[in-house]
Write an enzyme that holds these catalytic residues in place. Sequence first.
Site, short mmCIF file in Angstrom:
data_model
loop_
_atom_site.label_atom_id
_atom_site.label_comp_id
_atom_site.label_asym_id
_atom_site.label_seq_id
_atom_site.Cartn_x
_atom_site.Cartn_y
_atom_site.Cartn_z
CE LYS A 26 -2.66 10.44 3.43
NZ LYS A 26 -3.21 9.89 2.51
CG HIS B 123 -2.02 -0.93 1.22
ND1 HIS B 123 -3.25 -0.95 0.74
CD2 HIS B 123 -1.85 -2.27 1.62
CE1 HIS B 123 -3.99 -1.88 0.78
NE2 HIS B 123 -3.05 -2.78 1.46
CE LYS C 47 -6.68 13.94 0.70
NZ LYS C 47 -6.53 12.74 -0.01
NE ARG C 48 -4.31 9.78 10.60
CZ ARG C 48 -4.09 8.79 11.52
NH1 ARG C 48 -4.68 7.67 11.58
NH2 ARG C 48 -2.95 8.87 12.09
CE LYS D 49 -13.96 6.16 1.19
NZ LYS D 49 -13.26 6.31 2.32
CB THR E 143 -9.98 4.91 -0.66
OG1 THR E 143 -9.62 5.28 0.41
CG2 THR E 143 -9.41 3.69 -1.45
C1 Z15 Z 1 -2.70 3.40 4.81
O1 Z15 Z 1 -3.58 3.65 4.94
C2 Z15 Z 1 -1.90 3.32 3.47
C3 Z15 Z 1 -0.85 2.89 3.16
C4 Z15 Z 1 -0.16 2.44 4.30
O2 Z15 Z 1 1.10 1.83 3.76
C5 Z15 Z 1 -0.45 2.38 5.61
CL1 Z15 Z 1 0.63 1.76 6.52
C6 Z15 Z 1 -1.71 2.90 5.71
C7 Z15 Z 1 -3.11 3.88 2.52
C8 Z15 Z 1 -2.51 4.52 1.12
O3 Z15 Z 1 -1.56 5.69 1.71
C9 Z15 Z 1 -3.41 5.19 0.21
O4 Z15 Z 1 -2.89 5.80 -0.86
C10 Z15 Z 1 -4.28 4.13 -0.21
O5 Z15 Z 1 -5.35 4.29 -1.05
C11 Z15 Z 1 -4.74 3.24 1.14
O6 Z15 Z 1 -3.67 2.79 1.88
C12 Z15 Z 1 -5.41 1.90 0.56
O7 Z15 Z 1 -5.01 1.34 -0.33
#
Ligand code: Z15
Length: 838
Positions: free
Chosen positions: A570, A373, A564-565, A676, A672
């Site tokens: 970001k 991810h 978002k976080r 939405k 994601t």
């Molecule tokens: C996280 O929420 C994502 C990646 C990571 O390595 C960790 Cl530890 C947490 C996110 C990505 O930043 C995001 O771009 C992606 O859409 C999401 O995972 C689902 O794949």
Amino acid sequence: MVKQSDQVCVVKGWQEGPVIDESTLKDDLTRHFYYTLGRDKVGESQHYLYHALALTIRDRLVARCRETNQQIKQEKRRKTAYLSLEFLMGRALGNAVLNLDLDEQVSSALQEYCTTIETIEDAEHDAGLGNGGLGRLAACFLDSCASLALPVIGYGLRYEYGMFNQSIKDGNQIEQPDNWLREGHPWELSAPEHAKRVKFGGYVQSYTDKFGREHRQWMGSQDVLAVPYDVPVPGYKNNIVNTLRLWKSEATDEFNLTEFNAGSYSEAVAQKNLAEQITMVLYPNDSSENGKELRLRQQYFLSSASIQDVVDQWLSQHGESFSDFADFHAFQLNDTHPSIAVAELMRILIDDYELDWNDAWQITTKTMAYTNHTLLPEALEKWSVSLFSKLLPRILEIVYEINARFLAQVAQQWPGDVEKQRALSLIEEGDEPQIRMAYLAIVGSYSVNGVAALHTELLKAGLFKEFYALWPDKFNNKTNGVTPRRWLAHCNPVLSELIGEKIGHDWVKNFSKISDLRRFYDDKSFHEQWQNAKRENKQRLVDLVKARCDIDFDVSMMFDVQVKRIHEYKRQLLNILHVIHLYDRIRRGDTQGLVPRCVLLGGKAAPGYYMAKKIIKLINNVAEVINKDPQAAPYLRVAFLPNYNVTAMEVICPATDLSEQVSTAGKEASGTGNMKFMMNGALTIGTLDGANIEIRDAVGADNFFLFGAQAHEIDDIKSRYNPEHLISQNSDLKNVMQLLESGHFNLFEPCLFDDITNAIKSPHDPWLVAHDFESYVAAQKEVDKAYADRTYWTQMSILNTAASGLFSSDRTISQYSEDIWHLEPLNISETDLTTAKS
Ligand code: Z15
């Protein structure tokens, strides 16, 4: 541990009685309210009524869940276990009512109590068992698996405390524990009879069996009990109910025996804490690692309990031969967090069932599949060998053996290349040797996937390129998606109703149908209905912002949103620089063509992430200055929404006009939230990053506001990056920096934002904020122009929803099933249900 009886005695009541009689929902609600919960007045709190309604609906899930599991078992179905440290489920009630089609019955039952589902729903806590994208993706996937009738079981941890609650004090983030289970969790059913033992610590011993064979044995461990709590996952109107099995850690009874015998009974019982700590709290880091021992314990606890669970079920259904185990199972690893599962399956097969290494390895590498991810180096997990050796001594031996055999393969591919071996070793050498979890996951899996097209290409060309050279066929892309049930049908009933009137309601199940909306692209009366729906949704958000921030948003203004976080990559900072730029224009009287905007930001910062917390403070200070300036009020309002979570997003995304997806290119694996917003008719302003690229391709370049450097240009830009020069050359950016550095937003707190301004000015800024500022502002001008033409904007909004079909997680999950899992859909008819009673 409760022992299961071997004899099965089917309870008569549900063998012959009527299946849940849907007409009795009202009676069930009353029964649960009066008898299960022992209440007779609704009172001020809606909590008991919520609880009773949840139990009423759970009754309807249980029968279907039993039937689903029975079919999987009876028909000996191949199935997938989705292993994840996070499942960000949000609320369950509204989703269950939608998926079971109980809306009318629930409304009419609640009329007796003079209330509505919208009111009752507010008593439900979010199940915040995740940080952000990765955890919410797992939740969307479960919904899609059940809705596509696929036999998939989720395995996770039942954290006592989920993602912290965020409040804002003096502009700063305050974290408060989220005691989400305090008032009970009516959806779960515990199954203590299926508890597993998980080993920690101890040592490894050799012994020779009576055939003279050598074995290794993990001895002297301190075991912890893993007790399963099952949460039902209903499919959309198909009678399938899958299971999310969450493990809770508990002390074993003998855990304290030695202390007990020493006479310190109370101390021994108090020791329970140690075992129970494991599932106490979710680590609140998104996309970064912290290497804490307790986190490794969580990872192994999940991996071990889940694999044992699958293996135990296998034994009871297929006996002790594992020869075709791989034909019946896939394990999907959600990032490297559960990747110790590779070594744990090996351990169980070899140590407990005496398979030889090669057979065990065949099985393991035919069942494990890994999803990556992120490309961010700080998120790539490494665990120190010394910690492994202390906590998981037998697992360490197995990792060493996997590595030895793998390095022999590397030596074959690149003869004499010692540097290659060092680079690809599962063990990173150094003062403190580390295990590279991503390498373990790749070597142990038959599939490795990225989460968007660009992300997968970058994995193959960069981070994992040698592995790609070794095993090109392992690598594949599965672009993320989100469930259209929660993220359109449930959260946006007004728009859903309108869409249904025009193209029917089939899109909820078959989301590619949403493209039929294109036919109404030029329909004037449809435009008006579309605008009215947006306005109604904006009013909901106005109310939320008023209640939470005491700031007045106005539905006649453009709603510009980034939630978002909080993370530097970001680039919430870029967004706030644009806000300051708009404010600067207003102050200079340069309001020609300026479209009035309400800018909303929200998101949590990891508690230890200094810069992310500074950014929150900056947003709040900028908001305060702007919101109290009467000159700005007609043009610009800014709010930071505290405690952004799944439930907040259900109000936010239907109300958004402009979706901010502004990460530095190449850094956001997929995103994601972007999907939405698109589904709900927002337009995107974004970089060519993650799934933004595919979103833009789907909707057409004319209906997307693009800006910024591209991923392939980044290295070159960095090599000659000179932000101070950029600032001196761009008067807009110069003004913004001057306002910031003059202390305009921190009059009584000198130097507060120095770290932020210095980061922007640094030639080493990895996020290239100053570089992308100019093209961002230009794109925002285009946004204003487009928004000023209401018809044009409405057309683009309709086209965005109509083009969002690709971004349904049903599409994503169909691809996982086709290419990786190879599952066949289940089928549960109404007649199946009338024989399985509840
Ligand atoms: C996280 O929420 C994502 C990646 C990571 O390595 C960790 Cl530890 C947490 C996110 C990505 O930043 C995001 O771009 C992606 O859409 C999401 O995972 C689902 O794949």
